[in-house]
Design a protein around this motif. Structure first.
Motif, short mmCIF file in Angstrom:
data_model
loop_
_atom_site.label_atom_id
_atom_site.label_comp_id
_atom_site.label_asym_id
_atom_site.label_seq_id
_atom_site.Cartn_x
_atom_site.Cartn_y
_atom_site.Cartn_z
N VAL A 296 0.83 -1.21 0.00
CA VAL A 296 0.00 0.00 0.00
C VAL A 296 0.87 1.26 0.00
O VAL A 296 0.49 2.28 -0.61
N SER A 297 2.03 1.20 0.64
CA SER A 297 2.91 2.37 0.66
C SER A 297 3.47 2.67 -0.73
O SER A 297 3.44 3.83 -1.19
N ALA B 123 -2.70 16.22 1.73
CA ALA B 123 -3.18 14.95 2.28
C ALA B 123 -3.04 14.94 3.80
O ALA B 123 -2.32 15.76 4.39
N GLU B 124 -3.71 13.99 4.43
CA GLU B 124 -3.59 13.81 5.88
C GLU B 124 -2.15 13.44 6.22
O GLU B 124 -1.45 12.80 5.42
N ALA C 120 2.89 10.21 5.30
CA ALA C 120 3.92 9.33 5.86
C ALA C 120 3.97 8.00 5.14
O ALA C 120 5.07 7.45 4.89
N PHE C 121 2.80 7.45 4.77
CA PHE C 121 2.79 6.20 4.02
C PHE C 121 3.41 6.40 2.63
O PHE C 121 4.14 5.52 2.13
N ALA D 238 2.31 10.91 11.93
CA ALA D 238 3.13 10.33 10.85
C ALA D 238 3.76 9.00 11.24
O ALA D 238 4.67 8.53 10.57
N ASP D 239 3.25 8.37 12.29
CA ASP D 239 3.83 7.11 12.77
C ASP D 239 3.10 5.93 12.10
O ASP D 239 2.13 5.40 12.62
N THR D 240 3.61 5.52 10.95
CA THR D 240 2.95 4.43 10.21
C THR D 240 3.04 3.11 10.96
O THR D 240 2.09 2.31 10.93
N ASP D 241 4.15 2.87 11.64
CA ASP D 241 4.28 1.62 12.38
C ASP D 241 3.25 1.53 13.50
O ASP D 241 2.65 0.47 13.73
#
Length: 470
Positions: free
Chosen positions: A311-312, A329-330, A335-336, A392-395
């Motif tokens: 998806v990233s 964008a959000e 971040a993604f 912004a913390d995708t993990d």
């Protein structure tokens, strides 16, 4: 059961109400239920024109009308996937303007061919990146069973609209549980089909390296079977059409997974529902084969990594190809996209190789069992705001989603079909969903088992279908 799309189609076919009356009822319900946030875009004129056309067809070409299983039934498309002509998709993002509307995808054409009358788009999180449907551009989608809770994502708007009875059935997509999680949150039936069973052309814009599929969220197993039969096959994509399989269900081996490990524990009442479902099937003469979390743990981890990478990279490529202003964008979306741009090609290649091994390991499990019963959600639908996108913390975001639905991505990455339905309710009257997986091409078996569990009557819809005569 308070009705389903099959009931509504029968009422229209029998002349108990017209398609126009059914559409007017759905439009009125959409207006009443606007605070639910299920609908992101409504096109009343399109819906009424489509319904009028079906009513004319019923008079002038009754045989053609009768051949459409959902003739005259109002429905909604998701604001992601498709596309459906005249319904401008924004993917829940301010990066796109809601204007125009592309030509029908192959799937959208089939939706119309089976008789549906479309009148809008349901709410999705931005680019489908969440298991809640609360895009920054709005609306925030709430669960009709408890408006303080999420309806799930990314097909949350679709699930909320169906559970609330605005429509009896709605288009949905699933790349990481996005059909099944909202269905589980709202007490519906949701099935992710075998990879390649549903057409994705001509643009394959929602292909996502094969992990995404489209179908619907439904109020009954029979609706799920009927729409799958009407939309699947001859998909003209990169995967062969699956061949029909023998669904002799006289005595089968039911794998039972009633544990999701220490890292992602599932609450006791949800595990008990899975075990109750297994006992119901065992009482029919099937053999229960206990399975352990250790047999799934590495595949679940690999599936999560594959989902994140695919998806990233897909999002980064889309932003570049369409020359989108990413700054609008959000923060989580940005971040993604950055994660996708930073991902080395060799890392993506290794991820895709690991995904192949996920499929291979599941095939080995299916040498021992004919289907697998497992949890769908670890706990009840969370409060609105539990999957924020203002960071912004995708993990962290991925970890939150895995904790909520640890086994969701497994079907997407492996390509196997999976179905969820409610099998009881918890102390707060929220659904207790179970998930069933089967080998590729074995949707008939999934649907057969699901119908058997549905017949236990452990879950009842709270809201009637708009327009359906009592």
């Amino acid at each position: 059961m308070q009705g389903d799309a099959t009931d509504l189609a029968a009422a229209i076919r029998q002349g108990n109400l017209s398609a126009a009356e059914a559409m007017q009822a759905s439009l009125a319900a959409a207006e009443r239920q606007e605070p639910l946030g299920a609908i992101a875009y409504l096109h009343a004129a399109m819906g009424l024109a489509s319904a009028d056309a079906r009513d004319r067809e019923r008079q002038s070409e009754p045989d053609r009308f009768a051949a459409r299983p959902f003739a005259g039934v109002p429905t909604l498309a998701k604001d992601l996937g498709g596309p459906f002509a005249g319904l401008p998709v924004t993917a829940g993002s301010r990066l796109f303007e809601r204007k125009g509307g592309e030509a029908d995808s192959d799937l959208a054409a089939r939706f119309r061919d089976v008789g549906f009358c479309l009148f809008g788009l349901t709410t999705s999180p931005e680019f489908g990146l969440s298991l809640a449907s609360e895009p920054a551009i709005g609306p925030v989608c709430r669960n009709p069973l408890d408006p303080a809770r999420t309806a799930g994502g990314s097909s949350g708007g679709a699930a909320a609209a169906v559970a609330a009875g605005i429509v009896a059935i709605a288009h949905a997509t699933d790349a990481g549980g996005s059909i099944r999680v909202p269905a589980a949150c709202c007490g519906l039936v949701g099935m992710k089909p075998t990879r390649g069973a549903i057409p994705g052309g001509p643009s394959f814009g929602n292909h996502l390296a094969g992990i995404a599929s489209e179908l619907s969220v439904c109020r009954s197993v029979r609706d799920t079977a009927l729409i799958f039969d009407g939309l699947s096959g001859n998909s003209r994509g990169p995967f062969a059409d699956t061949s029909p399989v023998d669904i002799d269900n006289e005595r089968l081996r039911i794998g039972l997974l009633s544990d999701t490990g220490a890292a992602y524990p599932t609450e006791g009442d949800r595990l008990a529902a899975v075990e109750d479902a297994a006992r119901a099937l065992e009482n029919d003469g099937h053999v229960i084969v206990p399975l352990s979390w250790v047999e799934f743990e590495s595949s679940v981890a690999a599936s999560g990594r594959a989902f994140a990478d695919i998806v990233s990279v897909n999002l980064a490529a889309l932003i570049e190809a369409a020359a989108l202003d990413e700054s609008r964008a959000e923060p989580l979306t940005q971040a993604f996209a950055a994660r996708g741009r930073a991902l080395p090609a060799t890392s993506l290649w290794n991820t895709l190789s690991d995904a192949v091994l996920v499929s291979h390991k599941l095939w080995a499990l299916f040498d021992r069992v004919d289907c697998i019963l497992m949890p769908m959600l670890s706990f009840a639908p969370l409060a609105i705001g539990s999957f924020p996108s203002d960071h912004a913390d995708t993990d962290l975001h991925l970890e939150r989603m895995t904790a909520f639905a640890p086994l969701a991505c497994l079907a997407n990455i492996s390509g196997f079909p999976a179905l969820t339905l409610a099998f009881g309710q918890d102390e707060h009257a929220m659904p207790l969903p179970v998930q069933i997986m089967a080998p590729m091409g074995h949707e008939p078996r999934l649907l057969s088992f699901a119908a058997r569990l549905e017949a236990e009557g452990r879950w009842q819809h709270r809201f009637p279908v708009a327009g359906l005569p009592s």
